[in-house]
Write an enzyme that holds these catalytic residues in place. Structure first.
Site, PDB file in Angstrom:
ATOM      1  N   ARG A  29       5.213  -5.481  -2.947  1.00 27.90           N
ATOM      2  CA  ARG A  29       5.422  -6.047  -1.603  1.00 27.90           C
ATOM      3  C   ARG A  29       5.971  -7.478  -1.690  1.00 27.90           C
ATOM      4  O   ARG A  29       5.606  -8.354  -0.912  1.00 27.90           O
ATOM      5  CB  ARG A  29       4.115  -6.080  -0.804  1.00 27.90           C
TER       6      ARG A  29
ATOM      7  N   SER B  25      -0.646  -1.678   6.741  1.00 25.27           N
ATOM      8  CA  SER B  25      -1.685  -2.291   5.901  1.00 25.27           C
ATOM      9  C   SER B  25      -1.747  -3.786   6.193  1.00 25.27           C
ATOM     10  O   SER B  25      -0.727  -4.471   6.092  1.00 25.27           O
ATOM     11  CB  SER B  25      -1.354  -2.113   4.419  1.00 25.27           C
TER      12      SER B  25
ATOM     13  N   GLU C  50      -1.229  -8.916   3.628  1.00 29.62           N
ATOM     14  CA  GLU C  50       0.128  -8.442   3.340  1.00 29.62           C
ATOM     15  C   GLU C  50       1.034  -8.858   4.492  1.00 29.62           C
ATOM     16  O   GLU C  50       2.210  -9.156   4.323  1.00 29.62           O
ATOM     17  CB  GLU C  50       0.112  -6.911   3.207  1.00 29.62           C
TER      18      GLU C  50
END
Ligand code: EPU
Length: 338
Positions: free
Chosen positions: A165, A237, A334
Protein backbone atom coordinates in the site's frame (compact mmCIF):
# COMPACT_ATOMS: atom_id res chain seq x y z
CA UNK A 1 -12.21 22.21 -17.31
CA UNK A 2 -14.57 23.26 -14.55
CA UNK A 3 -13.65 25.44 -11.58
CA UNK A 4 -15.86 25.58 -8.48
CA UNK A 5 -15.41 27.81 -5.40
CA UNK A 6 -16.51 26.76 -1.89
CA UNK A 7 -17.23 23.27 -3.11
CA UNK A 8 -18.87 20.67 -0.82
CA UNK A 9 -16.86 17.42 -0.94
CA UNK A 10 -19.53 15.10 0.50
CA UNK A 11 -19.99 13.27 -2.81
CA UNK A 12 -16.23 13.22 -3.48
CA UNK A 13 -15.17 11.07 -0.53
CA UNK A 14 -16.51 7.59 0.16
CA UNK A 15 -16.68 8.27 3.93
CA UNK A 16 -19.31 10.88 2.95
CA UNK A 17 -17.80 13.55 5.19
CA UNK A 18 -19.34 16.97 4.68
CA UNK A 19 -16.43 19.42 4.30
CA UNK A 20 -15.87 22.33 1.94
CA UNK A 21 -12.86 23.00 -0.34
CA UNK A 22 -11.95 26.59 -1.21
CA UNK A 23 -11.53 25.54 -4.85
CA UNK A 24 -12.30 22.35 -6.82
CA UNK A 25 -10.95 21.97 -10.35
CA UNK A 26 -12.15 19.12 -12.54
CA UNK A 27 -10.31 18.56 -15.82
CA UNK A 28 -10.68 16.09 -18.68
CA UNK A 29 -7.44 16.88 -20.50
CA UNK A 30 -3.90 16.79 -19.07
CA UNK A 31 -2.82 19.54 -21.50
CA UNK A 32 -5.58 21.80 -20.13
CA UNK A 33 -4.54 21.39 -16.50
CA UNK A 34 -0.83 21.82 -17.29
CA UNK A 35 -1.49 25.01 -19.26
CA UNK A 36 -3.78 26.28 -16.51
CA UNK A 37 -1.16 25.62 -13.82
CA UNK A 38 1.58 27.26 -15.85
CA UNK A 39 -0.47 30.46 -16.08
CA UNK A 40 -1.77 30.29 -12.47
CA UNK A 41 1.41 29.47 -10.56
CA UNK A 42 0.25 31.33 -7.47
CA UNK A 43 -2.42 28.71 -6.90
CA UNK A 44 0.22 26.20 -5.87
CA UNK A 45 1.51 28.46 -3.10
CA UNK A 46 -1.61 27.37 -1.17
CA UNK A 47 -2.39 23.83 -0.09
CA UNK A 48 -3.48 21.49 -2.88
CA UNK A 49 -4.55 17.90 -3.28
CA UNK A 50 -5.16 15.58 -6.21
CA UNK A 51 -8.36 13.69 -5.47
CA UNK A 52 -9.66 10.73 -7.45
CA UNK A 53 -12.79 9.06 -6.09
CA UNK A 54 -11.79 9.88 -2.49
CA UNK A 55 -12.02 6.22 -1.52
CA UNK A 56 -8.97 6.11 0.74
CA UNK A 57 -9.08 9.51 2.36
CA UNK A 58 -10.48 10.97 5.55
CA UNK A 59 -11.19 14.70 5.59
CA UNK A 60 -10.78 15.96 9.14
CA UNK A 61 -11.58 19.61 8.34
CA UNK A 62 -12.55 21.98 5.53
CA UNK A 63 -9.89 22.03 2.82
CA UNK A 64 -8.18 25.42 2.69
CA UNK A 65 -6.77 25.23 -0.80
CA UNK A 66 -7.33 23.72 -4.24
CA UNK A 67 -8.45 20.22 -5.14
CA UNK A 68 -7.56 18.85 -8.58
CA UNK A 69 -9.90 16.14 -9.79
CA UNK A 70 -8.93 14.24 -12.95
CA UNK A 71 -11.81 13.21 -15.19
CA UNK A 72 -9.48 11.91 -17.93
CA UNK A 73 -10.68 8.53 -19.16
CA UNK A 74 -8.66 7.22 -22.13
CA UNK A 75 -7.48 3.64 -22.67
CA UNK A 76 -4.96 3.11 -25.48
CA UNK A 77 -3.31 -0.14 -26.54
CA UNK A 78 0.29 0.91 -27.21
CA UNK A 79 2.00 -2.34 -28.05
CA UNK A 80 0.99 -5.94 -28.77
CA UNK A 81 3.74 -8.43 -27.88
CA UNK A 82 3.63 -12.24 -28.23
CA UNK A 83 2.44 -12.88 -24.67
CA UNK A 84 1.70 -9.41 -23.34
CA UNK A 85 0.02 -6.18 -24.21
CA UNK A 86 1.03 -2.68 -23.12
CA UNK A 87 -1.91 -0.40 -22.36
CA UNK A 88 -1.81 3.28 -21.38
CA UNK A 89 -4.67 4.40 -19.16
CA UNK A 90 -5.62 7.91 -18.02
CA UNK A 91 -5.32 8.61 -14.28
CA UNK A 92 -8.99 9.65 -13.96
CA UNK A 93 -10.53 6.41 -15.25
CA UNK A 94 -12.47 4.44 -12.62
CA UNK A 95 -10.30 1.47 -11.67
CA UNK A 96 -13.00 -1.16 -11.96
CA UNK A 97 -14.10 0.17 -15.39
CA UNK A 98 -10.54 -0.52 -16.49
CA UNK A 99 -10.55 -4.05 -14.98
CA UNK A 100 -13.85 -4.79 -16.77
CA UNK A 101 -12.35 -3.46 -20.03
CA UNK A 102 -9.30 -5.77 -19.71
CA UNK A 103 -11.45 -8.86 -19.37
CA UNK A 104 -13.79 -7.83 -22.20
CA UNK A 105 -10.71 -7.43 -24.40
CA UNK A 106 -9.10 -10.73 -23.35
CA UNK A 107 -6.20 -9.12 -21.48
CA UNK A 108 -5.55 -10.73 -18.13
CA UNK A 109 -3.96 -10.28 -14.71
CA UNK A 110 -6.21 -7.81 -12.91
CA UNK A 111 -9.12 -10.18 -12.06
CA UNK A 112 -8.32 -10.30 -8.32
CA UNK A 113 -8.35 -6.50 -8.16
CA UNK A 114 -11.96 -6.30 -9.36
CA UNK A 115 -14.33 -3.86 -7.68
CA UNK A 116 -11.67 -1.98 -5.70
CA UNK A 117 -13.03 1.58 -5.46
CA UNK A 118 -10.99 4.50 -6.82
CA UNK A 119 -9.26 5.72 -9.97
CA UNK A 120 -6.35 4.35 -12.00
CA UNK A 121 -4.03 7.15 -10.78
CA UNK A 122 -4.86 6.40 -7.16
CA UNK A 123 -4.29 2.67 -7.78
CA UNK A 124 -0.65 3.51 -8.58
CA UNK A 125 -0.21 5.88 -5.63
CA UNK A 126 -1.62 3.35 -3.18
CA UNK A 127 -0.40 0.20 -4.95
CA UNK A 128 -3.84 -1.28 -4.35
CA UNK A 129 -4.02 -4.97 -3.56
CA UNK A 130 -6.46 -7.75 -2.86
CA UNK A 131 -6.68 -11.54 -2.91
CA UNK A 132 -2.95 -12.07 -3.39
CA UNK A 133 -2.44 -9.51 -6.22
CA UNK A 134 -1.12 -5.96 -6.31
CA UNK A 135 -1.48 -3.30 -9.00
CA UNK A 136 2.30 -2.71 -8.93
CA UNK A 137 2.86 -6.21 -10.32
CA UNK A 138 1.21 -5.12 -13.59
CA UNK A 139 2.41 -1.51 -13.85
CA UNK A 140 5.00 -0.88 -16.54
CA UNK A 141 5.47 2.85 -15.89
CA UNK A 142 3.75 5.96 -14.55
CA UNK A 143 3.76 9.37 -16.26
CA UNK A 144 3.21 12.51 -14.19
CA UNK A 145 3.49 16.26 -14.31
CA UNK A 146 6.05 17.53 -11.81
CA UNK A 147 4.66 20.73 -10.30
CA UNK A 148 8.04 21.82 -8.94
CA UNK A 149 10.14 21.27 -12.06
CA UNK A 150 7.23 21.98 -14.45
CA UNK A 151 8.05 18.95 -16.55
CA UNK A 152 6.43 15.68 -17.62
CA UNK A 153 8.27 12.67 -16.20
CA UNK A 154 7.91 8.91 -16.68
CA UNK A 155 9.04 6.50 -13.97
CA UNK A 156 9.61 2.80 -14.61
CA UNK A 157 7.88 0.29 -12.34
CA UNK A 158 11.10 -0.15 -10.34
CA UNK A 159 11.47 3.61 -9.87
CA UNK A 160 7.91 3.78 -8.48
CA UNK A 161 9.20 1.86 -5.40
CA UNK A 162 5.98 -0.09 -4.92
CA UNK A 163 5.54 -1.67 -1.48
CA UNK A 164 2.61 -2.74 0.66
CA UNK A 165 0.00 0.00 0.00
CA UNK A 166 2.90 2.34 -0.75
CA UNK A 167 4.87 3.95 -3.59
CA UNK A 168 7.24 6.86 -4.22
CA UNK A 169 4.10 8.96 -4.87
CA UNK A 170 3.26 8.70 -1.15
CA UNK A 171 6.84 9.41 -0.03
CA UNK A 172 9.46 11.43 -1.96
CA UNK A 173 6.99 12.77 -4.54
CA UNK A 174 4.12 13.50 -2.14
CA UNK A 175 2.44 16.90 -2.79
CA UNK A 176 4.60 17.48 -5.83
CA UNK A 177 3.03 15.75 -8.81
CA UNK A 178 -0.14 15.09 -10.77
CA UNK A 179 -0.26 11.59 -12.26
CA UNK A 180 -1.38 11.76 -15.88
CA UNK A 181 -1.39 8.14 -17.01
CA UNK A 182 -0.35 4.65 -15.99
CA UNK A 183 1.02 2.07 -18.43
CA UNK A 184 0.15 -1.56 -17.67
CA UNK A 185 1.73 -4.76 -18.95
CA UNK A 186 -1.05 -7.39 -19.08
CA UNK A 187 -1.08 -11.05 -20.08
CA UNK A 188 -2.63 -12.21 -23.35
CA UNK A 189 -3.14 -15.66 -21.86
CA UNK A 190 -4.88 -16.24 -18.53
CA UNK A 191 -2.61 -16.98 -15.55
CA UNK A 192 -5.14 -16.99 -12.75
CA UNK A 193 -4.20 -16.49 -9.11
CA UNK A 194 -6.70 -18.51 -7.06
CA UNK A 195 -4.56 -19.30 -4.00
CA UNK A 196 -6.15 -16.83 -1.54
CA UNK A 197 -8.30 -18.62 1.05
CA UNK A 198 -11.56 -16.78 0.21
CA UNK A 199 -11.17 -17.60 -3.49
CA UNK A 200 -10.27 -21.26 -2.84
CA UNK A 201 -13.34 -21.60 -0.62
CA UNK A 202 -15.53 -19.95 -3.23
CA UNK A 203 -14.64 -22.41 -6.00
CA UNK A 204 -14.30 -25.53 -3.83
CA UNK A 205 -13.27 -28.44 -6.08
CA UNK A 206 -13.92 -26.58 -9.36
CA UNK A 207 -10.67 -26.23 -11.34
CA UNK A 208 -11.57 -25.07 -14.89
CA UNK A 209 -12.01 -21.44 -13.87
CA UNK A 210 -11.98 -18.70 -16.52
CA UNK A 211 -10.97 -15.03 -15.93
CA UNK A 212 -14.56 -13.75 -16.01
CA UNK A 213 -15.60 -16.35 -13.43
CA UNK A 214 -12.69 -15.26 -11.22
CA UNK A 215 -13.67 -11.59 -11.57
CA UNK A 216 -17.29 -12.42 -10.71
CA UNK A 217 -16.17 -14.49 -7.70
CA UNK A 218 -14.05 -11.59 -6.39
CA UNK A 219 -17.01 -9.23 -6.86
CA UNK A 220 -19.28 -11.59 -4.94
CA UNK A 221 -16.74 -12.13 -2.11
CA UNK A 222 -16.18 -8.38 -1.75
CA UNK A 223 -19.91 -7.64 -1.82
CA UNK A 224 -20.48 -10.20 0.93
CA UNK A 225 -17.83 -8.79 3.29
CA UNK A 226 -17.23 -5.16 2.46
CA UNK A 227 -19.84 -2.41 2.80
CA UNK A 228 -20.83 -0.60 -0.42
CA UNK A 229 -19.71 3.04 0.02
CA UNK A 230 -22.73 4.13 -2.03
CA UNK A 231 -24.91 2.81 0.80
CA UNK A 232 -22.77 3.31 3.90
CA UNK A 233 -19.77 5.64 4.11
CA UNK A 234 -16.41 3.86 4.47
CA UNK A 235 -12.92 3.74 2.96
CA UNK A 236 -12.27 -0.01 2.87
CA UNK A 237 -9.58 -1.26 5.24
CA UNK A 238 -8.98 1.54 7.72
CA UNK A 239 -5.68 0.16 9.03
CA UNK A 240 -2.77 -1.64 7.39
CA UNK A 241 -2.00 -5.19 8.42
CA UNK A 242 0.96 -4.68 10.81
CA UNK A 243 4.26 -6.43 10.16
CA UNK A 244 6.13 -7.81 13.21
CA UNK A 245 9.50 -9.57 13.59
CA UNK A 246 9.90 -13.25 14.43
CA UNK A 247 10.51 -12.72 18.16
CA UNK A 248 7.29 -10.75 18.54
CA UNK A 249 5.44 -13.13 16.24
CA UNK A 250 6.52 -16.23 18.21
CA UNK A 251 5.39 -14.73 21.51
CA UNK A 252 2.03 -13.70 20.00
CA UNK A 253 1.48 -17.15 18.53
CA UNK A 254 2.15 -18.72 21.91
CA UNK A 255 -0.46 -16.49 23.52
CA UNK A 256 -2.93 -16.58 20.59
CA UNK A 257 -2.64 -19.95 18.81
CA UNK A 258 -5.49 -18.94 16.46
CA UNK A 259 -3.57 -15.82 15.26
CA UNK A 260 -4.18 -15.08 11.54
CA UNK A 261 -1.08 -14.04 9.61
CA UNK A 262 0.82 -14.10 6.33
CA UNK A 263 4.56 -14.90 6.14
CA UNK A 264 6.45 -11.99 4.55
CA UNK A 265 9.94 -13.56 4.89
CA UNK A 266 12.07 -15.45 7.47
CA UNK A 267 11.96 -12.61 9.97
CA UNK A 268 8.75 -10.76 9.14
CA UNK A 269 5.10 -11.71 9.61
CA UNK A 270 2.07 -9.69 8.56
CA UNK A 271 -0.77 -9.97 11.07
CA UNK A 272 -4.45 -9.79 10.05
CA UNK A 273 -5.51 -6.52 11.71
CA UNK A 274 -9.18 -7.32 11.06
CA UNK A 275 -8.83 -10.52 13.06
CA UNK A 276 -7.06 -8.61 15.90
CA UNK A 277 -9.86 -6.02 16.12
CA UNK A 278 -12.40 -8.85 16.00
CA UNK A 279 -10.51 -10.67 18.81
CA UNK A 280 -10.88 -7.52 20.95
CA UNK A 281 -14.63 -8.07 20.67
CA UNK A 282 -15.07 -4.90 18.60
CA UNK A 283 -16.84 -6.25 15.50
CA UNK A 284 -20.02 -4.18 15.14
CA UNK A 285 -18.96 -1.86 18.01
CA UNK A 286 -20.55 1.58 17.60
CA UNK A 287 -19.97 4.95 19.22
CA UNK A 288 -21.45 8.34 18.23
CA UNK A 289 -22.53 7.12 14.80
CA UNK A 290 -19.17 5.56 13.87
CA UNK A 291 -18.87 1.76 13.87
CA UNK A 292 -16.69 -1.24 13.16
CA UNK A 293 -18.29 -3.04 10.21
CA UNK A 294 -20.07 -6.18 11.39
CA UNK A 295 -18.69 -8.42 8.62
CA UNK A 296 -15.07 -7.18 8.35
CA UNK A 297 -13.59 -5.58 11.45
CA UNK A 298 -10.85 -3.77 9.49
CA UNK A 299 -13.47 -1.45 8.02
CA UNK A 300 -14.79 1.59 9.89
CA UNK A 301 -18.18 2.91 8.74
CA UNK A 302 -19.99 6.25 8.94
CA UNK A 303 -23.13 4.53 10.20
CA UNK A 304 -25.47 7.50 10.54
CA UNK A 305 -24.02 9.33 7.54
CA UNK A 306 -23.63 12.46 9.66
CA UNK A 307 -20.36 12.01 11.51
CA UNK A 308 -17.35 14.29 11.13
CA UNK A 309 -13.84 13.25 10.15
CA UNK A 310 -12.78 14.18 13.65
CA UNK A 311 -15.32 11.67 15.12
CA UNK A 312 -13.80 8.94 12.94
CA UNK A 313 -10.23 9.83 13.99
CA UNK A 314 -11.25 9.63 17.67
CA UNK A 315 -12.99 6.32 17.08
CA UNK A 316 -9.96 4.90 15.24
CA UNK A 317 -7.70 5.92 18.14
CA UNK A 318 -9.98 4.00 20.49
CA UNK A 319 -9.61 0.90 18.28
CA UNK A 320 -5.83 1.37 18.12
CA UNK A 321 -5.66 1.57 21.94
CA UNK A 322 -7.80 -1.54 22.45
CA UNK A 323 -5.67 -3.55 20.01
CA UNK A 324 -2.49 -2.27 21.66
CA UNK A 325 -3.77 -3.26 25.12
CA UNK A 326 -4.36 -6.84 24.01
CA UNK A 327 -1.52 -7.47 21.53
CA UNK A 328 1.04 -4.72 22.26
CA UNK A 329 1.03 -3.99 18.53
CA UNK A 330 0.22 -0.55 17.14
CA UNK A 331 -2.08 -0.41 14.11
CA UNK A 332 -1.27 2.27 11.55
CA UNK A 333 -4.02 3.82 9.41
CA UNK A 334 -4.08 2.88 5.77
CA UNK A 335 -6.51 5.69 5.08
CA UNK A 336 -4.87 9.07 4.49
CA UNK A 337 -5.95 11.86 6.89
CA UNK A 338 -6.28 15.30 5.30
N1 EPU B 1 -10.73 -11.78 9.93
C1 EPU B 1 -11.46 -12.04 11.07
N2 EPU B 1 -12.37 -11.10 11.47
C2 EPU B 1 -12.59 -9.96 10.78
C3 EPU B 1 -11.84 -9.69 9.63
C4 EPU B 1 -10.90 -10.63 9.22
O1 EPU B 1 -11.31 -13.06 11.71
O2 EPU B 1 -13.44 -9.18 11.20
C5 EPU B 1 -9.75 -12.80 9.48
C6 EPU B 1 -10.24 -13.45 8.17
O3 EPU B 1 -11.06 -14.54 8.41
C7 EPU B 1 -8.92 -13.85 7.54
C8 EPU B 1 -7.96 -12.75 7.99
O4 EPU B 1 -8.54 -12.15 9.15
O5 EPU B 1 -8.46 -15.06 8.06
C9 EPU B 1 -7.73 -11.72 6.91
O6 EPU B 1 -8.97 -11.14 6.51
P1 EPU B 1 -9.30 -10.85 4.97
O7 EPU B 1 -8.96 -12.03 4.13
O8 EPU B 1 -10.68 -10.32 4.90
O9 EPU B 1 -8.26 -9.74 4.52
P2 EPU B 1 -7.58 -8.51 5.31
O10 EPU B 1 -6.17 -8.85 5.56
O11 EPU B 1 -8.43 -8.10 6.45
C10 EPU B 1 -6.70 -7.38 3.11
C11 EPU B 1 -6.73 -6.02 2.49
C12 EPU B 1 -8.07 -5.75 1.82
C13 EPU B 1 -8.31 -6.84 0.78
C14 EPU B 1 -8.29 -8.19 1.49
C15 EPU B 1 -8.45 -9.34 0.53
C16 EPU B 1 -5.25 -4.62 3.82
C17 EPU B 1 -5.15 -3.51 4.83
N3 EPU B 1 -6.48 -5.00 3.50
O12 EPU B 1 -7.66 -7.37 4.17
O13 EPU B 1 -7.96 -4.53 1.12
O14 EPU B 1 -9.56 -6.66 0.12
O15 EPU B 1 -7.02 -8.37 2.15
O16 EPU B 1 -7.28 -9.48 -0.21
O17 EPU B 1 -4.23 -5.08 3.32
C18 EPU B 1 -8.32 -2.18 1.36
O18 EPU B 1 -7.09 -2.04 1.24
O19 EPU B 1 -9.09 -1.19 1.51
C19 EPU B 1 -8.89 -3.52 1.35
C20 EPU B 1 -10.19 -3.75 1.54
Amino acid sequence: MKIFENYCLKENNTFKIRVVADRFIEYDSDDDIIQFLQSNEKLLEDKFLVLGEGSNILFTDNFKGTIFHPATKKIEVEQELDNNVIVRVSAGLIWDDFVAWTINNNYYGLENLSLIPGTVGAAAVQNIGAYGSEAGNFIDSVTYYDLRDKSVVTLSCKECEFGYRCSIFKTALKNRIIIMSVKFCLNKFPALNTDYADIKNFFGTKTDINPLELRNAVIQIRNNKLPDPKIIGNAGSFFKNPVVNKVKFDSLLLEFPDLRYYIVNDNNYKLAAGWMIDKCGLKGFEKNGVAVHEKQALVIVNKTGNVSGHDIVKFSEYIQNKVFELFKVRLEPEVIFV
